[in-house]
Design an enzyme around this catalytic site. Structure first.
Site, PDB file in Angstrom:
ATOM      1  N   LYS A 246       0.845  -1.198   0.000  1.00 47.94           N
ATOM      2  CA  LYS A 246       0.000   0.000   0.000  1.00 47.94           C
ATOM      3  C   LYS A 246       0.876   1.241   0.000  1.00 47.94           C
ATOM      4  CE  LYS A 246       1.028   1.190   4.409  1.00 47.94           C
ATOM      5  NZ  LYS A 246       1.615   2.489   4.836  1.00 47.94           N
TER       6      LYS A 246
ATOM      7  N   GLY B 216       4.631  -4.125   3.648  1.00 46.62           N
ATOM      8  CA  GLY B 216       4.900  -5.495   3.226  1.00 46.62           C
ATOM      9  C   GLY B 216       4.726  -6.503   4.351  1.00 46.62           C
TER      10      GLY B 216
ATOM     11  N   ASP C 271      -1.563  -1.353  10.126  1.00 47.50           N
ATOM     12  CA  ASP C 271      -1.733  -1.501   8.678  1.00 47.50           C
ATOM     13  C   ASP C 271      -2.309  -2.853   8.265  1.00 47.50           C
ATOM     14  OD1 ASP C 271      -0.786   1.027   8.144  1.00 47.50           O
ATOM     15  OD2 ASP C 271       1.259   0.391   7.707  1.00 47.50           O
TER      16      ASP C 271
END
Length: 317
Positions: A18, A111, A146
């Protein structure tokens, strides 16, 4: 979850990286954390996670990016995700995870969070634990701010610590060029540098006395699918701190913007840099220019879906 049952030998999940096309950071709270407001977009740089039955919990990692700094022990976020799912559901077995990484490591692109989201979806399918997506999101939030977005994908607005998500409508396709860097930046160090920077300039740039928010201009640009409009509104409060720690990144930002990018900014806490291009041809030209200058430049587009079981049957060893 569809795509596998507990008897399946191996489950393959793809989870996207992202960028934060907008990121506002509130004042530091008493617990040392910050409230934020973010506009996330999931990109077509994927982490591939394969899960297969095992008595214990183990992991192996390879990739098209440098994976030297990725832990292979219990501290790995994907392993933690698998253990959390097992303990929550009462599953008594284990899993062997194989991860192929294409999202830059320690690059501010989520990641590791994508690995965790991929592990949750893959293990849920492999073990047949059958959690609802809302339950997986609750577990994801325990693992990091996240991780829930890696499950959701697409475009979303994140508030609170970034894990309170509201899906956002984004039309069309946005083209991005990402420049990764082998020297990672510590997220806590970047936040600390921002706090110090604000304290030194308290009269000029202290955070506003309100909850962080994503401005209407960002939302309008995403809804319109208009890269020129979005370029006027991209912003990242962490950029000033990241550039203070890594001033060499400023030269690459300037090069990208001189070479046709509509906007360039630090992705998340860095050091990955994100450049917004007008269209696919412009993105290709920009990638060529940055690569010729010695940068590790990657093209990607967004938005793309979140972590999902893949129909690709190819096993990993």
């Amino acid at each position: 979850m569809s795509g596998a049952t507990a008897s399946t030998f191996q489950v393959h999940v793809r989870a996207p990286g992202k960028i934060n096309v907008f990121f506002e950071v509130g004042a530091v709270e008493s617990d040392g954390y910050h409230d934020v407001a973010s506009a996330y977009q999931a990109l077509s740089l994927y982490e591939d996670v394969w899960a297969e039955h095992s008595d214990g919990f183990s992991i192996e990692v390879a990739g098209s990016v440098d994976v030297a700094g990725v832990p292979l022990d219990e501290s790995n976020l994907a392993v933690r995700a698998a253990r959390l799912l097992a303990s929550t559901t009462g599953y008594s077995g284990g899993v062997h995870l194989t991860i192929h990484k294409a999202v830059p490591v320690a690059g501010g692109m989520g990641g590791g969070s994508a690995d965790a989201a991929g592990a949750l979806v893959a293990c849920d399918a492999l073990w047949g634990t059958g959690l609802a997506m809302s339950e997986l999101h609750e577990l994801a939030a325990e693992l990091g701010a996240d991780v829930p977005f890696s499950l959701l994908g697409g475009t979303a607005i994140g508030t609170g610590r970034g894990d309170e998500l509201s899906p956002a409508l984004a039309r069309g396709r946005f083209e991005w060029v990402l420049v990764s860097n082998s020297r990672g930046l510590s997220t806590p160090a970047v936040y600390q540098a921002l706090d110090e920077y604000r304290a030194q300039r308290v009269l000029d740039i202290s955070p506003a006395p309100r909850a962080p928010m994503v401005p209407p201009g960002v939302m309008q640009a995403l809804r319109a699918g208009d890269p020129d409009m979005l370029a006027l509104h991209v912003s990242n409060d962490l950029q000033v701190a990241a550039l203070a720690l890594r001033p060499d990144l400023a030269e690459i930002l300037e090069l990208g913007e001189r070479s046709g990018a509509l906007a360039g900014f630090v992705s998340g806490s860095g050091p990955t840099l994100a450049f917004l291009a007008r269209d696919e041809a412009s993105a290709l030209d920009l990638q060529v220019t940055l690569s010729a200058a010695g940068c590790d430049a990657l093209r990607a587009h967004g938005p793309v879906p979140g972590a999902r079981v893949s129909t690709d049957p190819t096993p990993r060893r």
